[in-house]
Design a protein around this motif. Structure first.
Motif, short mmCIF file in Angstrom:
data_model
loop_
_atom_site.label_atom_id
_atom_site.label_comp_id
_atom_site.label_asym_id
_atom_site.label_seq_id
_atom_site.Cartn_x
_atom_site.Cartn_y
_atom_site.Cartn_z
N GLU A 1 0.82 -1.21 0.00
CA GLU A 1 0.00 0.00 0.00
C GLU A 1 0.85 1.26 0.00
N SER B 1 0.78 3.92 -3.01
CA SER B 1 0.47 5.34 -2.78
C SER B 1 1.55 6.24 -3.36
N HIS C 1 0.80 8.99 -6.17
CA HIS C 1 1.18 10.37 -5.93
C HIS C 1 2.00 10.91 -7.10
#
Length: 421
Positions: free
Chosen positions: A151, A155, A159
């Motif tokens: 995760e 992320s 981003h």
């Protein structure tokens, strides 16, 4: 025979010297195994309580992760850090004339401990130099699940993608000729932003949108889902701009490929085209230079013509991508390269028409309708390239100055077109 073998073995075991040697051997094997047992147990224990992920600099995620470290509190507070100029592809804002280069800070090569979301974590950064420089980061977490690290990295990727959401991503071949690398991001532009001759923009727009909307139709007919475009015409007529605009129009990744790269050969070229990022437009500029180099038997050219053709549409060629070839000299191209099936659409981008001149002037001076019509009427058609007209308009701020400069450019172009006796 079997009974004789058993009797011989019993006789040997009855010999104290042989039995002792066998016993010592078994003890040695057992001792060696026991010495390795603690390390093996420690390895299993570490895997039970520690999760580790490895990233290296040959992947775009590595640069995104380093940029993410720069934004974290522990990354900004590290007292042992590296500093580089931020890659253009990861810059947040467009640079201005007075802006200083954006610097990027991250923990230096070595071992670093930090806390993140309640977990004790660490990273070990290492640089290896062999045939190429490869930087590696091993990211570890104590008492964490694999999913937690997944995760985190997902992320980071999201981003980085959000930063580039409204920008065109430009990929080039790395310096080893082995893979694509994210080189830069640019503002997206629509196809309408390129002033082409009447109807050309609409023709390209409709064709490329239709191609991406007919994937199932291609599959049903057993036709490879690929599309090839040839843009040809004199220098300064917007061939490269059209390729960039096509990629921006459909939010495609733009992969710029030079066949003159001495690191490329038939195998590496085919592999590069197979490994192009999903939804890519592959731009090969000045394709005629390949044939010039081939005719001159340039030793630096490692790609054969058959290798080029196989890479473009061979059995292993990637589907769902677009190839755009540009050239100033269509007549130099081999007919096998531009036959239907390899090149589906040919578009000639010639010198500017009167309509293009008018549109370019209105782009810079929206209220100059009457002046634009007068200039278009006095313009000797197809004598200036759009780039030449745009250069004149950029250099003159006022409409009157631009008008006078264009009239002078018309006169020079007309004089140059008159054959000398």
């Amino acid at each position: 025979m079997w009974s004789e073998l058993v009797e011989a073995l019993r006789a040997q075991l009855g010999n104290q010297m042989v039995a002792g040697a066998i016993a010592l051997g078994l003890v040695g094997v057992a001792a060696a195994s026991l010495r390795k047992l603690p390390a093996a147990l420690w390895g299993q224990i570490k895997r039970a309580f520690i999760v580790t992920a490895t990233l290296d600099s040959r992947n775009d995620l590595f640069a995104a992760f380093v940029a993410w470290l720069d934004e974290q509190r522990f990354g900004r507070r590290s007292r042992w850090f590296s500093v580089v100029q931020a890659p253009p592809a990861l810059a947040d804002d467009e640079p201005t004339v007075d802006d200083a280069p954006k610097l990027q800070y991250s923990p230096a090569p070595g071992f670093h401990l930090f806390w993140h979301r309640g977990h004790l974590m660490w990273l070990h950064r290492d640089i290896a130099m062999n045939l190429q420089v490869v930087e590696t980061i091993r990211l570890g977490a104590l008492f964490a699940s694999r999913r937690m690290l997944e995760e985190l990295l997902e992320s980071v990727a999201r981003h980085a993608g959000a930063r580039r959401a409204n920008r065109l991503t430009l990929y080039t071949v790395d310096k080893w000729g082995e893979d694509w690398r994210l080189a830069d991001t640019k503002p997206r532009r629509s196809l309408e932003s390129v002033v082409l001759d009447e109807g050309v923009s609409r023709r390209l727009h409709d064709d490329i949108h239709e191609f991406f909307g007919r994937r199932e139709w291609y599959a049903q007919l057993g036709i490879p889902w690929r599309r090839g475009y040839l843009l040809f015409g004199p220098p300064g007529t917007g061939k490269t701009s059209v390729a960039y605009a096509l990629a921006g129009e459909l939010r495609l990744k733009l992969c710029a490929l030079s066949l003159a790269n001495p690191k490329l050969n038939d195998a590496s070229l085919a592999e590069l085209l197979q490994r192009a990022p999903p939804r890519s437009l592959i731009l090969v500029e000045d394709i005629d230079a390949f044939f010039v180099a081939r005719d001159k038997q340039d030793a630096r050219m490692q790609i054969s013509f058959s290798g080029l053709l196989n890479a473009l549409d061979g059995v292993g060629a990637q589907e769902g991508r677009i190839i755009v070839l540009t050239t100033n000299h269509r007549e130099r191209l081999d007919a096998a390269l531009i036959r239907p099936g390899r090149i589906d659409v040919e578009v000639e981008l010639g010198l500017a028409s009167a309509w293009q001149l008018q549109q370019l002037l209105l782009r810079f001076h929206p209220d100059a309708g009457e002046v634009a019509a007068q200039l278009a009427a006095s313009y000797p058609p197809r004598t200036l390239s759009p780039a030449q007209i745009q250069q004149v308009l950029i250099a003159r701020d006022s409409l009157d100055e631009a008008r006078q400069a264009l009239l002078q450019a018309f006169e020079r172009a007309a004089a140059a077109a008159v054959p000398q006796r």
